[in-house]
Design a protein around this motif. Structure first.
Motif, short mmCIF file in Angstrom:
data_model
loop_
_atom_site.label_atom_id
_atom_site.label_comp_id
_atom_site.label_asym_id
_atom_site.label_seq_id
_atom_site.Cartn_x
_atom_site.Cartn_y
_atom_site.Cartn_z
N UNK A 163 -12.42 0.66 22.96
CA UNK A 163 -12.87 1.67 22.00
C UNK A 163 -12.25 3.01 22.43
N UNK A 164 -11.50 3.65 21.54
CA UNK A 164 -10.91 4.95 21.87
C UNK A 164 -11.83 6.04 21.32
N UNK A 165 -12.48 6.73 22.23
CA UNK A 165 -13.48 7.72 21.77
C UNK A 165 -12.85 9.05 21.37
N UNK A 166 -11.60 9.29 21.79
CA UNK A 166 -10.95 10.55 21.45
C UNK A 166 -9.97 10.94 22.53
N UNK A 167 -9.88 12.24 22.79
CA UNK A 167 -8.88 12.75 23.74
C UNK A 167 -9.54 13.66 24.78
N UNK A 168 -8.86 13.81 25.91
CA UNK A 168 -9.22 14.87 26.85
C UNK A 168 -7.93 15.56 27.31
N UNK A 169 -8.07 16.82 27.71
CA UNK A 169 -6.91 17.56 28.22
C UNK A 169 -7.41 18.75 29.00
N UNK A 170 -7.15 18.75 30.28
CA UNK A 170 -7.71 19.79 31.16
C UNK A 170 -6.71 20.93 31.34
N UNK A 171 -7.12 22.11 30.89
CA UNK A 171 -6.24 23.29 30.96
C UNK A 171 -6.43 24.04 32.29
N UNK A 172 -6.28 23.30 33.38
CA UNK A 172 -6.54 23.86 34.71
C UNK A 172 -5.64 25.01 35.10
N UNK A 173 -4.44 25.07 34.50
CA UNK A 173 -3.50 26.15 34.82
C UNK A 173 -3.99 27.50 34.31
N UNK A 174 -5.02 27.49 33.45
CA UNK A 174 -5.52 28.76 32.89
C UNK A 174 -6.73 29.30 33.64
N UNK A 175 -7.42 28.43 34.37
CA UNK A 175 -8.78 28.74 34.83
C UNK A 175 -8.92 30.03 35.64
N UNK A 176 -7.98 30.28 36.55
CA UNK A 176 -8.18 31.41 37.47
C UNK A 176 -7.38 32.65 37.08
#
Ligand SMILES: Cc1ncc(COP(=O)(O)O)c(C=O)c1O
Length: 349
Positions: A163-176
């Motif tokens: 079952x494909x529930x959707x997407x994820x994408x972590x924008x870690x390069x922006x956090x700090x």
């Protein structure tokens, strides 16, 4: 010594902070409550999927769950197992890739795994995992497929009966990024990439974000923030309503005319974001089991006394996640008292 009590791990703790052997991780109860409440008001219930890698403590996760956040984000299989064991397995997301998912398939919990390749899709299917998110690279060169591959990976996963529930994408390069406008711009560009992928993948879930972007990422359906609960000096620099709640208690073990040395070093502190801070002093350097610190720049050397041998000091870590992972337990404190001692039970892999 104050009264002592044996906890479940057979470890003797004092009822007072002064009784604790050092170095010891302290968590200020009122500040923790403040941080949890502020985030819950900003992102109620399922709008927040707390990331447990920041604290690795199922007792703290239980507090987050009581505030209405029943789904959790994990970085390791051990974190997933620990939360399931603690009865917190309503909706667990492993926001990370694994090539052997059998331990996940065996969990008594709702398990979703991030996938970004044929290999990780195969592993999920063979391991008995039923649900996945397509992990998309939104600008941080870590895990995640190119947005234009997301649709075909979703098709493959569906052919494998996942079952494909959707997407994820972590924008870690922006956090700090300290400039809030610049940070928001990079978050928006990252979410454009995720939106393109989501259009091809479908599903209800768009999972992204963290403590640095929770307020400006209005695109994700759920935010994976973790550090907000404990905070650290790196995150404090970007300005947020969250306050440092985690300290390392250390004892001054040696002193010279212009510096003092306390018994916590880089084996008790995550140092990848720089030196820890000690209020009122300047940290010179950390070695394995020591922190050396002196008077703050510009202080009148006569007027500002260095602590004496035997004094206790509080050290604020620059990065909470690795700091917590070095310790077996964290002590919830209020004033001079230890309220509870919680095992860091989600450590390891
Ligand atoms: C996949 C993922 N999601 C979210 C986060 C956000 O965590 P934090 O709120 O601690 O920045 C991280 C942190 O590294 C992460 O790796």
């Amino acid at each position: 010594m104050g009264m002592v009590a044996k906890d479940g791990g057979g470890y003797v703790t004092g009822n007072f902070i002064d009784d604790l052997p050092t170095p010891a991780l302290l968590l200020d109860a009122a500040t923790l409550d403040h941080n949890l409440k502020v985030m819950s008001e900003a992102l109620p219930g399922p709008r927040l999927r707390p990331h447990v890698k920041a604290h690795k403590c199922s007792e703290l996760a239980r507090r987050q769950s009581k505030l209405g956040h029943r789904g959790f984000t994990c970085a390791t299989v051990r974190e997933m197992e620990g939360l399931a064991r603690a009865g917190l397995g309503d909706d667990l997301l492993l926001a990370n890739e694994v090539l052997d998912a059998r331990r996940l398939g065996a969990l008594d919990a709702r398990v979703t795994v991030a996938v970004d390749s044929e290999e990780t899709i195969d592993a999920a299917a063979m391991g008995g995992v039923r649900e996945v998110l397509i992990d998309v690279n939104v600008g941080l060169p870590r895990c995640g497929c190119d947005p234009d591959r997301a649709g075909s990976l979703a098709d493959l996963a569906r052919r494998k009966k996942l079952e494909v529930r959707g997407v994820m994408g972590y924008e870690g390069h922006a956090m700090l990024i300290e400039d809030a406008g610049e940070r928001a711009g990079i978050v928006a560009a990252s979410m454009d990439r995720l939106a393109a992928a989501h259009a091809d993948v479908g599903g209800d879930v768009i999972s992204a974000g963290g403590t640095g972007s929770y307020a400006c990422n209005g695109f994700a359906t759920e935010i994976q923030a973790g550090s907000y609960a404990l905070m650290d000096t790196a995150y404090a620099k970007i300005g947020s309503p969250f306050r440092p709640a985690l300290f390392l208690l250390a004892t001054v073990i040696s002193r010279s005319s212009n510096y003092a040395v306390a018994d916590c070093g880089l084996k008790a502190l995550g140092m990848d974001h720089g030196d820890p801070t000690i209020d009122g002093y300047r940290v010179w350097f950390c070695s394995d089991e020591h922190v050396t610190f002196g008077r703050a720049e510009g202080d009148d050397r006569e007027a500002v006394a260095l602590p004496r041998v035997g004094d206790r000091i509080r050290v604020v870590p620059a990065h909470v996640d690795p700091t917590v992972a070095y310790h077996e337990r964290v002590h919830l404190v209020s004033g001079e008292g230890v309220v509870e001692s919680w095992p860091i039970d989600l450590r390891g892999w």
